[in-house]
Design a protein around this motif. Structure first.
Motif, PDB file in Angstrom:
ATOM      1  N   ARG A 173      -0.536  -9.068   1.800  1.00 39.83           N
ATOM      2  CA  ARG A 173      -1.512  -8.134   1.211  1.00 39.83           C
ATOM      3  C   ARG A 173      -2.114  -8.826   0.007  1.00 39.83           C
ATOM      4  NH1 ARG A 173       0.967  -2.853   0.020  1.00 39.83           N
ATOM      5  NH2 ARG A 173       0.164  -2.176   2.024  1.00 39.83           N
ATOM      6  N   GLU A 224       3.153   4.033   0.775  1.00 39.17           N
ATOM      7  CA  GLU A 224       1.886   4.525   0.230  1.00 39.17           C
ATOM      8  C   GLU A 224       2.174   5.791  -0.568  1.00 39.17           C
ATOM      9  OE1 GLU A 224      -1.350   5.068   2.890  1.00 39.17           O
ATOM     10  OE2 GLU A 224      -1.556   2.918   3.287  1.00 39.17           O
ATOM     11  N   ALA A 272       4.443 -14.569  -4.119  1.00 40.47           N
ATOM     12  CA  ALA A 272       3.559 -13.613  -4.809  1.00 40.47           C
ATOM     13  C   ALA A 272       2.751 -14.405  -5.819  1.00 40.47           C
ATOM     14  CB  ALA A 272       4.368 -12.529  -5.507  1.00 40.47           C
ATOM     15  N   GLU A 309      -4.557 -11.122  -6.700  1.00 39.38           N
ATOM     16  CA  GLU A 309      -3.130 -11.239  -6.369  1.00 39.38           C
ATOM     17  C   GLU A 309      -2.995 -11.295  -4.863  1.00 39.38           C
ATOM     18  OE1 GLU A 309       1.101 -10.450  -5.732  1.00 39.38           O
ATOM     19  OE2 GLU A 309      -0.587  -9.397  -4.837  1.00 39.38           O
ATOM     20  N   LEU A 324      -4.991  -8.223  -3.326  1.00 40.89           N
ATOM     21  CA  LEU A 324      -5.863  -7.352  -4.100  1.00 40.89           C
ATOM     22  C   LEU A 324      -6.979  -8.241  -4.636  1.00 40.89           C
ATOM     23  CD1 LEU A 324      -5.969  -4.360  -5.102  1.00 40.89           C
ATOM     24  CD2 LEU A 324      -4.957  -5.173  -7.227  1.00 40.89           C
ATOM     25  N   THR A 327       6.018  -5.967  -4.322  1.00 39.12           N
ATOM     26  CA  THR A 327       4.687  -5.972  -4.929  1.00 39.12           C
ATOM     27  C   THR A 327       4.081  -4.590  -4.784  1.00 39.12           C
ATOM     28  OG1 THR A 327       4.329  -8.312  -4.397  1.00 39.12           O
ATOM     29  CG2 THR A 327       2.366  -6.984  -4.857  1.00 39.12           C
ATOM     30  N   HIS A 344       4.739 -12.928   3.061  1.00 43.31           N
ATOM     31  CA  HIS A 344       6.121 -13.165   3.463  1.00 43.31           C
ATOM     32  C   HIS A 344       6.132 -13.914   4.783  1.00 43.31           C
ATOM     33  CE1 HIS A 344       7.063 -10.399   0.296  1.00 43.31           C
ATOM     34  NE2 HIS A 344       6.660  -9.331   0.941  1.00 43.31           N
ATOM     35  N   HIS A 360       0.590  -2.088  -6.072  1.00 45.19           N
ATOM     36  CA  HIS A 360      -0.721  -2.032  -6.717  1.00 45.19           C
ATOM     37  C   HIS A 360      -1.023  -0.587  -7.089  1.00 45.19           C
ATOM     38  CE1 HIS A 360      -1.101  -6.089  -5.346  1.00 45.19           C
ATOM     39  NE2 HIS A 360      -1.273  -5.777  -4.083  1.00 45.19           N
ATOM     40  N   THR A 412       0.347 -11.499  -2.052  1.00 49.54           N
ATOM     41  CA  THR A 412       1.754 -11.675  -1.702  1.00 49.54           C
ATOM     42  C   THR A 412       1.852 -11.856  -0.196  1.00 49.54           C
ATOM     43  OG1 THR A 412       2.526 -10.288  -3.531  1.00 49.54           O
ATOM     44  CG2 THR A 412       4.057 -10.628  -1.714  1.00 49.54           C
ATOM     45  N   GLU A 465       6.948  -0.747   3.524  1.00 54.20           N
ATOM     46  CA  GLU A 465       5.674  -0.423   2.882  1.00 54.20           C
ATOM     47  C   GLU A 465       5.698   1.037   2.457  1.00 54.20           C
ATOM     48  OE1 GLU A 465       5.455  -2.095   6.176  1.00 54.20           O
ATOM     49  OE2 GLU A 465       5.676  -3.820   4.867  1.00 54.20           O
ATOM     50  N   GLN A 494       0.177   1.521  -3.594  1.00 57.02           N
ATOM     51  CA  GLN A 494       0.660   0.975  -2.327  1.00 57.02           C
ATOM     52  C   GLN A 494       1.610  -0.169  -2.650  1.00 57.02           C
ATOM     53  OE1 GLN A 494      -3.623  -1.363  -1.840  1.00 57.02           O
ATOM     54  NE2 GLN A 494      -2.764  -0.436  -0.040  1.00 57.02           N
ATOM     55  N   SER A 495       2.661  -0.290  -1.847  1.00 58.89           N
ATOM     56  CA  SER A 495       3.662  -1.326  -2.104  1.00 58.89           C
ATOM     57  C   SER A 495       4.156  -1.927  -0.799  1.00 58.89           C
ATOM     58  CB  SER A 495       4.874  -0.736  -2.839  1.00 58.89           C
ATOM     59  OG  SER A 495       5.616   0.101  -1.984  1.00 58.89           O
ATOM     60  N   ARG A 496       4.672  -3.117  -0.915  1.00 54.84           N
ATOM     61  CA  ARG A 496       5.497  -3.702   0.149  1.00 54.84           C
ATOM     62  C   ARG A 496       6.673  -4.373  -0.523  1.00 54.84           C
ATOM     63  NH1 ARG A 496       2.304  -7.302   3.643  1.00 54.84           N
ATOM     64  NH2 ARG A 496       2.067  -5.519   5.039  1.00 54.84           N
TER      65      ARG A 496
END
Lengths: 262, 262
Positions: free
Chosen positions: B254, A241, B58, B208, B256, A210, B212, A212, B210, A239, A252-254
């Protein structure tokens, strides 16, 4: 149109159906990079939406995608004033390859943050970072993307993993393609897996990612900061950034990925 | 069967179709809590999968869900040896209310981590934390869930937001329901929005989320650590880590979400 723009292009066939020609050098081995695939999905999602940016993308990676023809199917799920949501699927050989829930919205390039956390530490200045090119001359991904790594996070290359799930690098597309929504999708999945610094070896397939988009990126180099929290039972998280040249958090992602069990 | 077990129950109508009776006290105001809805989706996903746990969820939240009848549709997207993926949709009044990509897998309760990051600091011992109950006697969510808050993160209640996007609390279900996959889904969305500590007011709808599931939780209290990185342009992120009584990271999320523009 730059190389990356061409490589992520989608052609509308009818409402919600697009065709794409995957490739353009974004393979690592035979498998196309997951960030590249998300960039293609973002192109279709943006085309089908009244909004300008992919503010949230949650992707399940089912199968390896290979260079060649593919289809993108966009199924709108909700359309609102500030955001719209769609299920966007990459189809190759008549099978779903990647499914993504993508929320589109329109970010204001002039917006000033109400709150911004500190930029992560640890990435040395560009001139103190190192480019790593595959020894066999077939650069593939590295022909498309210029990355300069914090060498303290690359010890796994010489059999000396740091023991910390961290990888840091500067990132920019070659060919003059400045950062945009699609290159952010590429950036959040461009680092080598942080698990390599924990002694993991071999391919670490992403199961879910995911990301954003948080701001419209400024031109120039992007700084990528990759970390992880837990490796257990064959699963690890990563993660990333992405900070732009203006010092803003732009993505930002994970991701949750697999490692071979010990 | 405990109250939470009953409230998240789904009844199989045919392959991939379930009915549910939403409610059970998991509303905040009129809207049902998003974590509760994800618990209902997890129940259906687990029933339809050969695997035991929702390792990755997600979710896109399209509309407010209200107490009453609903349907859950599970569409398998990929089934593999270690994981399976499905699109799981909560339908109410014939409209998609929540869409989720859920990856199921089977976690080994005895697995020892290959790497585990440090538990976040800042949550005081349980006895130093405070229960906050709505003043009007209608406790709703608080009748179902026992939460004890780090009072330094609750200043927004008295018009003194801390200025830091942090909320921390201990969490357990009332009625003796020990932590499991479904209560983790509830836990990752149980904290008040971290944006309240940045001066935001009113409802902050999740767009959103997500999360885990990283380990099978031990019985007892769960520790919730909520933080955020950026509030800008009407959007903010919130990360929650859930640690169990054995000191293990059992879930991470996380989301959003939206705040009213200033």
């Amino acid at each position: 149109m730059t190389g990356f723009g061409d490589a992520t292009a989608v052609e509308r066939v009818e409402d919600g159906r697009y065709k794409a020609d995957l490739g353009g050098g974004f393979a690592i081995g035979e498998a196309l990079n997951g960030g590249y695939l998300m960039a293609v999905l973002a192109r279709a999602a943006m085309d089908a939406s009244p909004h300008a940016h992919p503010v949230s993308t949650a992707a399940n990676f089912h199968r390896v995608a290979k260079a060649g023809p593919a289809q993108v199917v966009v199924e709108p799920r909700k359309e609102g004033r500030t955001a719209a949501s769609a299920l966007v699927t990459l189809v190759q050989d008549d099978r779903p390859t990647v499914d993504a829930l993508i929320v589109t919205g329109t970010l204001d390039a002039a917006a000033e943050p109400g709150y911004a956390g500190d930029r992560p530490t640890g990435l040395p200045p560009l001139d103190d970072c190192t480019e790593y090119l595959p020894p066999n001359g077939s650069r593939g991904f590295a022909d498309q993307v210029d990355m300069r790594f914090d060498r303290t996070t690359m010890g796994w290359l010489d059999g000396r993993p740091s023991g910390r799930p961290e990888v840091r690098a500067w990132f920019r597309l070659r060919g003059g393609h400045e950062p945009d929504a699609c290159s952010l999708a590429l950036a959040v999945d461009a680092l080598p897996p942080v698990a390599l610094n924990l002694g993991a070896q071999g391919w670490a397939p992403t199961v879910e990612l995911t990301w954003h988009m948080r701001a419209v990126p400024a031109p120039g180099w992007l700084a990528l900061h990759g970390t992880g929290r837990l490796l257990a039972d064959g699963w690890f998280d990563e993660e990333v950034e992405v900070w732009d040249s203006a010092g803003r958090l732009v993505a930002q992602s994970r991701q949750l990925a697999r490692v071979p069990r010990a």
